[in-house]
Design a protein around this motif. Structure first.
Motif, PDB file in Angstrom:
ATOM      1  N   TRP A  50       0.824  -1.206   0.000  1.00  0.00           N
ATOM      2  CA  TRP A  50       0.000   0.000   0.000  1.00  0.00           C
ATOM      3  C   TRP A  50       0.858   1.254   0.000  1.00  0.00           C
ATOM      4  O   TRP A  50       2.039   1.240   0.363  1.00  0.00           O
ATOM      5  CB  TRP A  50      -1.016   0.010   1.136  1.00  0.00           C
ATOM      6  N   LEU A  97      -3.897   3.673   0.657  1.00  0.00           N
ATOM      7  CA  LEU A  97      -4.482   3.625   2.000  1.00  0.00           C
ATOM      8  C   LEU A  97      -4.658   5.069   2.447  1.00  0.00           C
ATOM      9  O   LEU A  97      -3.681   5.811   2.583  1.00  0.00           O
ATOM     10  CB  LEU A  97      -3.562   2.864   2.957  1.00  0.00           C
ATOM     11  N   PHE A 132      -6.911   0.522  -1.615  1.00  0.00           N
ATOM     12  CA  PHE A 132      -6.569  -0.524  -0.647  1.00  0.00           C
ATOM     13  C   PHE A 132      -7.532  -0.480   0.532  1.00  0.00           C
ATOM     14  O   PHE A 132      -8.074  -1.491   0.955  1.00  0.00           O
ATOM     15  CB  PHE A 132      -5.127  -0.374  -0.146  1.00  0.00           C
TER      16      PHE A 132
END
Length: 365
Positions: free
Chosen positions: A217, A242, A265
């Motif tokens: 991520w 993220l 994500f």
């Protein structure tokens, strides 16, 4: 049962030893700091606490309790956490509460409930797991060689992944991220946290490098004011994003990130920045409805409970701040963190934290 007193107790926050640093433009660890414990008590002797460990914590929290919180809480039923959570958001409309303060009352009330029932909070939340893998979340080191050495030590100590906080220079950081992938091989989960250091063009440049290096991520490369900028980033890079760590609005703001397609994500969940345990669980359930992750941010004890309660989180975040790595006390030699066993949040009620404070609170970043 009624709340009869709301108190603030100053505590010492020990200086990090050795001191550590974040990216260029951000301050490093404080040489010494103050903290505070919010203590809520009742007419039947039940108690709950929450730790506030930020610069100026004791002064800030005492002011909030005296001006805002105490009048709202006295006489209230401590088990009406949902009502009181909504009341804090109402108060925020006028008082513009500091983001980390929004969840303090909620954490203390969950702690109280756990102590009354003699069960840890993660079990009161439903209890999804009793252990979770930990990744090493670095501070910022001086050279690529230092980062690589720290990564080697972390993996030898059992950590299951590595997240970088680097220098805030897109090209240097991209080279570091690719060097780390070359060092650890294809199978170790790697993550990168930009600590909001970039504009959109640099965030896109770095995102391409992270995709090439197969990072799990890409976290907070830009300030989280513009969801449109994150939407453009998500459409430009293939590395999963993220998002929604430090933005105001708890789950409500996270919902807009998700709707925009920016949370490729998932979103961040934490007691510190998402309105306490109640706000963090709302965020996690929201993300789960869209089949996204809700990754728990920070290694303090309340977030430890969240890791055990949230089904759609992947790792426990364990901060590593020295070039000589010492595994966090909660992480075992297999890189696992096990569920707290004590009642409530498992914080002491006597406020004698002293140098033990680092057991309970994260270092802000």
């Amino acid at each position: 049962m009624k709340i009869t007193h709301v108190e603030v107790h100053p505590i010492d926050v020990p200086a990090a030893d050795p001191p550590f640093f974040w990216r260029q433009g951000l301050s490093g660890s404080a040489p010494v700091g103050d903290g505070a414990v919010l203590h809520i008590g009742t007419d039947e002797g039940a108690e709950g606490v929450a730790v506030f460990a930020r610069p100026g914590a004791a002064v800030t929290l005492r002011d909030l309790v005296d001006r805002v919180f105490r009048e709202e809480l006295l006489g209230a039923d401590p088990f009406q956490r949902e009502w009181l959570w909504h009341r804090i958001w109402e108060l925020d409309r006028i008082h513009e509460l500091p983001l980390p303060a929004l969840g303090l009352i909620d954490v203390a009330l969950w702690d109280l409930a756990g102590r009354v029932q003699n069960r840890p909070v993660w079990q009161l939340l439903g209890g999804f797991r009793d252990a979770i893998p930990a990744y090493a979340s670095t501070s910022t080191f001086a050279t690529t060689d230092e980062f690589l050495s720290v990564a080697d030590q972390c993996l030898e100590l059992g950590y299951r992944g590595i997240k970088l906080h680097a220098w805030g220079d897109a090209r240097k950081d991209a080279a570091l991220c690719q060097a780390l992938r070359d060092r650890v091989g294809p199978d170790i989960p790697l993550m990168y946290d930009g600590s909001a250091g970039f504009d959109l063009p640099d965030a896109i440049y770095l995102g391409h490098a992270l995709a090439e290096a197969d990072y799990l991520w890409y976290e907070e490369p830009m300030r989280e004011f513009s969801i449109s900028a994150y939407q453009r980033l998500a459409s430009s890079v293939s590395v999963p994003l993220l998002v929604a760590e430090t933005s105001d609005g708890a789950h409500m703001n996270s919902a807009d990130f998700i709707k925009s397609g920016a949370a490729t994500f998932g979103v961040r969940a934490s007691t510190t920045l998402r309105g306490g345990i109640t706000g963090a669980m709302r965020t996690a359930h929201l993300a789960d409805a869209f089949r996204l992750r809700a990754e728990v941010h920070g290694s303090d004890i309340p977030n430890h409970h969240l890791c055990m309660a949230i089904s759609n989180t992947t790792f426990y975040e364990s901060l590593v701040t020295s070039t000589t790595v010492v595994r966090e006390r909660h992480v075992d030699d297999r890189g696992l963190v096990h569920a707290p066993a004590g009642p409530g949040i498992s914080l002491p009620l006597d406020f004698g934290y002293g140098n033990e404070l680092q057991r309970f609170v994260e270092q802000p970043r």
